[in-house]
Design a protein around this motif. Structure first.
Motif, PDB file in Angstrom:
ATOM      1  N   GLU A   4      -1.804  -3.695  -8.760  1.00 22.28           N
ATOM      2  CA  GLU A   4      -1.045  -3.225  -7.599  1.00 22.28           C
ATOM      3  C   GLU A   4       0.457  -3.332  -7.862  1.00 22.28           C
ATOM      4  N   THR A  28      -8.768   3.217   7.310  1.00 19.60           N
ATOM      5  CA  THR A  28      -7.849   2.266   6.676  1.00 19.60           C
ATOM      6  C   THR A  28      -8.631   1.012   6.328  1.00 19.60           C
ATOM      7  N   LYS A  65      -5.334   0.325   2.070  1.00 20.09           N
ATOM      8  CA  LYS A  65      -5.682   1.624   1.470  1.00 20.09           C
ATOM      9  C   LYS A  65      -6.255   2.556   2.533  1.00 20.09           C
ATOM     10  N   ALA A 120      -0.690   4.557   4.432  1.00 19.71           N
ATOM     11  CA  ALA A 120      -1.990   3.902   4.285  1.00 19.71           C
ATOM     12  C   ALA A 120      -2.410   3.169   5.552  1.00 19.71           C
ATOM     13  N   GLN A 138      -8.828   5.733   3.004  1.00 14.52           N
ATOM     14  CA  GLN A 138      -9.902   6.474   2.351  1.00 14.52           C
ATOM     15  C   GLN A 138     -10.476   7.513   3.304  1.00 14.52           C
ATOM     16  N   GLY A 196       0.837  -1.186   0.000  1.00  8.88           N
ATOM     17  CA  GLY A 196       0.000   0.000   0.000  1.00  8.88           C
ATOM     18  C   GLY A 196       0.874   1.239   0.000  1.00  8.88           C
ATOM     19  N   GLU A 197       0.281   2.339  -0.294  1.00  9.19           N
ATOM     20  CA  GLU A 197       1.037   3.587  -0.335  1.00  9.19           C
ATOM     21  C   GLU A 197       1.506   3.984   1.065  1.00  9.19           C
TER      22      GLU A 197
END
Length: 577
Positions: free
Chosen positions: A543, A530, A520, A33, A522, A29-30
């Motif tokens: 991904e 998360t 992720k 995240a 949001q 994940g980034e």
């Protein structure tokens, strides 16, 4: 193995459940995240510090729950120690953190202190990242791990050491006890000997005091007893101013005999009187014997009085009855006999101890030599593994030391402490840069560096390490390309015998995973969450493409991602074969 993880109101996580699987579990994940949040939550469930700062903003508490499938014998022993039931090898752990800073822990429904959770956690998960919960960093585990690498050879060598060590401890304790008894005896032997002699000289007999007291009463009242017996004898047999009782009975019998022929009712009374006469004659005989035995003997009375005074003095001095005095004398005499031979017994035991210590030192030295060989091989294997992982300049060493103990055993002309494990103290040392001295593993600073070193160790020790779940947090820090590929392959190898969770930014490592989770972040209506989802098919390709090319995904990056997954599949199949 970690089966399920449920996190509620923990940092950015609202309500999240993850089902992990066997093999290599990849988490990507980034940045920001929430990957590290999940690792923190796992740390909390295995006894790490639980801070109220983890609680999601606006909530009163945070909860982390986990389900483990665990067949570890050490875990079973701990559960038994705390009276926790364990069915089907399933372990249910939950921990609640409150805004007051308190935390409440449960294992299989039973509330336990956090310290118990921490003890248990050491056998469930190793987290390799920023110096978190790493069993390999604890030097107390290094000797055990080294011995595990030695397999049956070490087991057999340790068994011999343990056998002689138990003999050594037994003989040492026995000698210490005897010497303590001897010291105590030396303080008491004069008193014991005096008491034994004193009681022995008295030549006591059971109930002697009672019998003497009775005889004393007779002698003190001899004159009165004689008078009573003499008077009784005369009344019954001789008569004094009047005929005796026997004369009177004889007179009655004669009268009855004169009338019995013509007055039959008197016959039964006649028989009765004859029997009475016989009884009185026996009685007078007995009274005469008793009377004649009565003799006033002042000398005997003095003897009895003296004897009773001696007995009373002993009874009062020892606060015992005659029976107890006789038993005490026997016990004291037995103890004296035992301790008189104690010097000879101690000397014999010391001869045996010297022989056992010599054999113990010999077997412990053999065990040490075996460990040195295992350590040399481990050093070579670790160096090879680290070189593969792009850490060519790192030096790894197994350091052996012994602890001086003036009461220990002789090893190379020095007194050293010994136990059932031998005399070795072992610690893994490492130097991460040329010219730097070797330091304990726990002194390593870089998280990524630490993770790779731990991976190298775990890869070698995979078959003997009993911790079922390993977590590597950003093991790819500072590496890329070919090195990242090798790291991924080694993780995949370790995952064949352990469950592995790996947080990574490396597409090479991620492509080798058996299951892939995307973390992720949001924001909905101004609130940040998360989320975690399992990636399959095109989602996983996308991904990997993101990890390869950043935010902009092209046909080239997608093709590269597919190629990486195909290559990873071939590598895993090849290594399985």
């Amino acid at each position: 193995m970690l089966l399920k993880l449920h996190i509620k109101d923990f940092a950015l996580i609202d309500d999240l459940e993850i089902t992990f699987k066997d093999g290599l579990n990849i988490l990507t994940g980034e940045t920001g995240a929430g990957k590290s949040i999940i690792i923190d939550a796992i740390g909390v469930i295995i006894g790490e510090r639980a801070s109220s700062e983890y609680i999601r903003t606006g909530k009163q508490s945070s909860t982390v729950e986990a389900v483990f499938d665990c067949k570890n014998n050490d875990v079973a022993k701990l559960l038994e120690e705390y009276g926790i039931e364990n069915e089907d090898n399933l372990l249910f752990i939950d921990r609640e953190i409150t805004v007051q800073g308190r935390s409440f822990c449960h294992i299989n429904g039973k509330i336990v202190p956090a310290s118990v959770l921490k003890r248990l956690g050491k056998h469930l998960i190793d987290i390799h990242g920023q110096h978190q919960h790493q069993s390999l960093l604890d030097s107390q585990n290094h000797l055990l791990l080294l011995d595990l690498l030695g397999s049956e050879d070490v087991v057999e060598a340790k068994k011999k050491v343990q056998d002689y060590y138990r003999q050594y401890r037994h003989l040492t304790k026995k000698i210490q006890d005897l010497e303590k008894n001897r010291t105590e005896f030396n303080r008491q032997k004069d008193r014991l000997k005096y008491e034994v002699d004193e009681i022995e000289k008295a030549v006591l007999k059971l109930d002697e005091d009672v019998l003497l007291e009775e005889e004393k009463q007779v002698l003190q009242n001899a004159e009165k007893i004689y008078q009573v017996l003499e008077s009784s004898y005369n009344i019954i047999y001789r008569g004094e101013d009047t005929p005796s009782i026997i004369d009177n009975i004889n007179k009655i019998i004669s009268g009855f005999e004169e009338i019995q022929n013509f007055y039959r009712p008197i016959c039964s009374h006649l028989d009765f009187l004859k029997n009475v006469l016989y009884e009185f004659e026996d009685l007078t005989s007995s009274i005469r014997v008793l009377r004649d035995s009565i003799e006033f003997d002042p000398q005997r009375l003095d003897e009895i009085q003296s004897r009773l005074e001696l007995i009373d003095r002993l009874k009062s001095k020892y606060n015992m009855s005659i029976a107890e005095l006789m038993e005490y004398k026997q016990q004291a005499a037995t103890r004296l006999d035992e301790v008189y031979n104690i010097d000879e017994e101690i000397d014999n035991l010391k001869i045996k101890l010297k022989d056992v210590m010599s054999k113990l030192a010999e077997k412990a030295t053999e065990l040490h030599s075996l460990r040195v060989k295992i350590a040399a091989k481990l050093e070579r294997d670790i160096s090879r593994e680290l070189k593969d992982l792009g850490m060519k300049n790192i030096k790894f060493s197994v350091n052996f030391t012994q602890q001086y103990d003036e009461h220990g055993i002789d090893i190379d002309n020095a007194k050293v402490r010994i136990s059932e494990e031998g005399f070795d103290q072992v610690e893994f040392l490492i130097s991460t840069n040329p010219g730097e001295p070797l330091k304990p593993l726990a002194k390593i600073i870089s998280g990524g560096e630490t993770s790779r070193i731990m991976l190298a160790l775990k890869n070698i020790m995979a078959k003997v390490d009993n911790v079922p779940c390993l977590i590597f947090d950003e093991i790819d820090t500072g590496i890329g390309g070919r090195t990242a590929q090798i790291v991924g392959e080694k993780l995949s190898m370790v995952a064949r015998s352990h469950q592995v969770l790996c947080v990574t930014h490396s597409p090479q490592i991620a492509s080798l995973g058996d299951i892939h989770f995307l973390i992720k972040k949001q924001t909905i209506d101004g609130t940040t969450f998360t989320q975690v989802s399992e990636l399959t098919g095109s989602e996983r390709v996308n991904e990997l493409a993101r990890m390869l090319g950043g935010a902009k995904i092209t046909d080239n990056t997608l093709a590269h991602a597919r190629e990486m997954l195909e290559l990873a599949k071939k590598i895993k199949n090849l290594k399985k074969a």
